[in-house]
Design a protein around this motif. Sequence first.
Motif, PDB file in Angstrom:
ATOM      1  N   HIS A  10       0.900  -1.108  -0.139  1.00  0.00           N
ATOM      2  CA  HIS A  10       0.003  -0.080   0.050  1.00  0.00           C
ATOM      3  C   HIS A  10       0.875   1.294   0.075  1.00  0.00           C
ATOM      4  O   HIS A  10       0.325   2.495  -0.124  1.00  0.00           O
ATOM      5  N   VAL A  11       2.016   1.058   0.364  1.00  0.00           N
ATOM      6  CA  VAL A  11       3.093   2.430   0.149  1.00  0.00           C
ATOM      7  C   VAL A  11       2.836   2.998  -1.077  1.00  0.00           C
ATOM      8  O   VAL A  11       2.989   4.171  -1.184  1.00  0.00           O
ATOM      9  N   SER A  12       2.935   2.094  -2.015  1.00  0.00           N
ATOM     10  CA  SER A  12       2.864   2.739  -3.606  1.00  0.00           C
ATOM     11  C   SER A  12       1.917   3.835  -3.791  1.00  0.00           C
ATOM     12  O   SER A  12       1.813   4.525  -4.490  1.00  0.00           O
ATOM     13  N   LEU A  13       0.486   3.286  -3.083  1.00  0.00           N
ATOM     14  CA  LEU A  13      -0.712   3.969  -3.323  1.00  0.00           C
ATOM     15  C   LEU A  13      -0.189   5.377  -2.754  1.00  0.00           C
ATOM     16  O   LEU A  13      -0.613   6.573  -3.497  1.00  0.00           O
ATOM     17  N   SER A  14       0.275   5.569  -1.696  1.00  0.00           N
ATOM     18  CA  SER A  14       0.616   7.022  -0.942  1.00  0.00           C
ATOM     19  C   SER A  14       1.773   7.709  -1.894  1.00  0.00           C
ATOM     20  O   SER A  14       1.538   8.792  -1.854  1.00  0.00           O
ATOM     21  N   CYS A  15       2.534   6.816  -2.513  1.00  0.00           N
ATOM     22  CA  CYS A  15       3.594   7.383  -3.409  1.00  0.00           C
ATOM     23  C   CYS A  15       3.051   7.983  -4.574  1.00  0.00           C
ATOM     24  O   CYS A  15       3.362   9.275  -5.049  1.00  0.00           O
ATOM     25  N   ASP A  52       3.809   1.770 -10.755  1.00  0.00           N
ATOM     26  CA  ASP A  52       2.966   0.908 -11.444  1.00  0.00           C
ATOM     27  C   ASP A  52       3.367  -0.453 -11.157  1.00  0.00           C
ATOM     28  O   ASP A  52       2.362  -1.080 -11.216  1.00  0.00           O
ATOM     29  N   ARG A  53       4.330  -0.857 -11.154  1.00  0.00           N
ATOM     30  CA  ARG A  53       4.771  -2.272 -10.748  1.00  0.00           C
ATOM     31  C   ARG A  53       4.196  -2.753  -9.501  1.00  0.00           C
ATOM     32  O   ARG A  53       3.650  -3.634  -9.400  1.00  0.00           O
ATOM     33  N   LEU A  54       4.578  -1.882  -8.194  1.00  0.00           N
ATOM     34  CA  LEU A  54       3.992  -2.392  -7.082  1.00  0.00           C
ATOM     35  C   LEU A  54       2.274  -2.291  -7.189  1.00  0.00           C
ATOM     36  O   LEU A  54       1.740  -2.976  -6.497  1.00  0.00           O
ATOM     37  N   ASP A  55       1.687  -1.452  -7.758  1.00  0.00           N
ATOM     38  CA  ASP A  55       0.158  -1.505  -7.799  1.00  0.00           C
ATOM     39  C   ASP A  55      -0.161  -2.476  -8.608  1.00  0.00           C
ATOM     40  O   ASP A  55      -1.167  -3.051  -8.179  1.00  0.00           O
ATOM     41  N   SER A  56       0.394  -2.965  -9.777  1.00  0.00           N
ATOM     42  CA  SER A  56       0.145  -4.036 -10.401  1.00  0.00           C
ATOM     43  C   SER A  56       0.207  -5.467  -9.546  1.00  0.00           C
ATOM     44  O   SER A  56      -0.756  -6.092  -9.449  1.00  0.00           O
ATOM     45  N   SER A 103       3.180 -11.213  -1.643  1.00  0.00           N
ATOM     46  CA  SER A 103       4.230 -11.614  -1.340  1.00  0.00           C
ATOM     47  C   SER A 103       5.333 -11.326  -1.958  1.00  0.00           C
ATOM     48  O   SER A 103       6.428 -11.573  -1.656  1.00  0.00           O
ATOM     49  N   ILE A 104       5.275 -11.015  -3.197  1.00  0.00           N
ATOM     50  CA  ILE A 104       6.530 -10.715  -4.210  1.00  0.00           C
ATOM     51  C   ILE A 104       7.085  -9.318  -3.752  1.00  0.00           C
ATOM     52  O   ILE A 104       8.091  -8.886  -4.086  1.00  0.00           O
ATOM     53  N   VAL A 105       6.085  -8.380  -3.304  1.00  0.00           N
ATOM     54  CA  VAL A 105       6.687  -7.114  -2.823  1.00  0.00           C
ATOM     55  C   VAL A 105       7.566  -7.129  -1.698  1.00  0.00           C
ATOM     56  O   VAL A 105       7.533  -7.763  -0.484  1.00  0.00           O
ATOM     57  N   SER A 106       8.876  -6.647  -1.998  1.00  0.00           N
ATOM     58  CA  SER A 106       9.740  -6.767  -0.976  1.00  0.00           C
ATOM     59  C   SER A 106      10.083  -5.384  -0.245  1.00  0.00           C
ATOM     60  O   SER A 106       9.881  -4.336  -0.864  1.00  0.00           O
ATOM     61  N   SER A 107      10.790  -5.200   0.971  1.00  0.00           N
ATOM     62  CA  SER A 107      10.831  -3.945   1.725  1.00  0.00           C
ATOM     63  C   SER A 107      11.958  -3.256   0.945  1.00  0.00           C
ATOM     64  O   SER A 107      11.920  -1.942   0.817  1.00  0.00           O
ATOM     65  N   SER A 108      13.092  -4.050   0.214  1.00  0.00           N
ATOM     66  CA  SER A 108      14.004  -3.186  -0.432  1.00  0.00           C
ATOM     67  C   SER A 108      13.531  -2.666  -1.372  1.00  0.00           C
ATOM     68  O   SER A 108      14.054  -1.478  -1.969  1.00  0.00           O
ATOM     69  N   GLY A 109      12.449  -3.308  -2.345  1.00  0.00           N
ATOM     70  CA  GLY A 109      12.092  -2.790  -3.428  1.00  0.00           C
ATOM     71  C   GLY A 109      11.179  -1.548  -2.984  1.00  0.00           C
ATOM     72  O   GLY A 109      11.303  -0.364  -3.775  1.00  0.00           O
ATOM     73  N   VAL A 110      10.207  -1.408  -2.094  1.00  0.00           N
ATOM     74  CA  VAL A 110       9.785  -0.475  -1.676  1.00  0.00           C
ATOM     75  C   VAL A 110      10.739   0.875  -1.112  1.00  0.00           C
ATOM     76  O   VAL A 110      10.274   1.933  -1.274  1.00  0.00           O
ATOM     77  N   ASN A 111      11.658   0.454  -0.486  1.00  0.00           N
ATOM     78  CA  ASN A 111      12.596   1.354   0.001  1.00  0.00           C
ATOM     79  C   ASN A 111      13.195   2.215  -1.133  1.00  0.00           C
ATOM     80  O   ASN A 111      13.562   3.209  -1.166  1.00  0.00           O
TER      81      ASN A 111
END
Length: 340
Positions: A201-206, A268-272, A280-288
């Motif tokens: 959900h971080v991607s939504l805020s971004c 877009d990738r995180l939203d998708s 489960s594919i979303v990683s904290s390093s990717g969001v960071n």
Amino acid sequence: MGSTEAAANSVLGEHWAVWSTFLGPDLAKCIASFDVAGMVVESLTPSDARAMHIRLKGAEWYLGAVQVRPDIPEHWAVFLKSIPSRFRIFEDSLCLFHRGYELEVEDNRDYVEYREWEVSGLVSSVHWEDSGARETIFDPYDNMQHFRRLGEADELLHGQFSSAVGETLMRCSDLDPNLTQRLHAALKAFESHETAEELAHVSLSCRRFTEKLADCLYPPREEKANGRKVGQAEYRNRLWAYIAENVTSDTTRELLIANVEDLGKRIDRLDSLSNKGLHSIVSSSGVNRLLLSLLVVAHDLISLRPPGGAFPYKPYETTIRFFMEKVLHQEEGSSQDAEE
């Protein structure tokens, strides 16, 4: 006791800006009364350090925590030189260090500790990692000079990034206080996430921050800009148009546009993944990395224009209107009372 207090104060960095959870006399008393053991956790953020302290402070064996600074000689001697590195934690995996070259003679890896970590449930997977010549007599960087440079580099980086981040936050508040609120929402969501779904959900805020940034820098228009639509929904096109209007250098313009495109693709990738339920594919390093990209793009775009200019009244319209309506209502009431 005096020498013990001096030793404790040196460890706590009496003349340095060191974060600590206890005072020198407390540590000196413990050193004088008990055999004190310690462990070093590298790359721990201040918020994580505080959270760790809060969770552990009730334990009978726990004394407290202190920030380790490589440029303090006592820290080098007590923590960095005396305590060997045992493992590395990356996201939800743990890697136990071993000397790969020793395997040619004998496999002396600690399989007992390996299995203990596996059954602990604290991490999802356990692996071996070859630490090579690091922290051995063959390591030319295992010395005070190298760690002093490391400490200085860390301080310089913090200073540089803190200045840039501080300027970005200030300029965001100048443009629209809601920008700061949306950035806070993204950072808070990342900091407090406990599940992969919350992380996604971080991607939504971004995205909401980026849309608001486009509204502030290049408001929606009906006419096209450089052949592109720049309406409310086309916030990326509006950011490109803003860059085109404010940058004369082709190289700089291309670089900024590439950064905006990269940020958009990350969102877009995180939203998708989130929409498909693949949290489960979303990683904290990717969001960071997404958050870092967001800050870099925001800083670069906002810096294209000097501060000042017309004051943005739109974020304050509701409060101003409410105040004026209240004043008018009070005046009408006073007039009616006077007539009666």
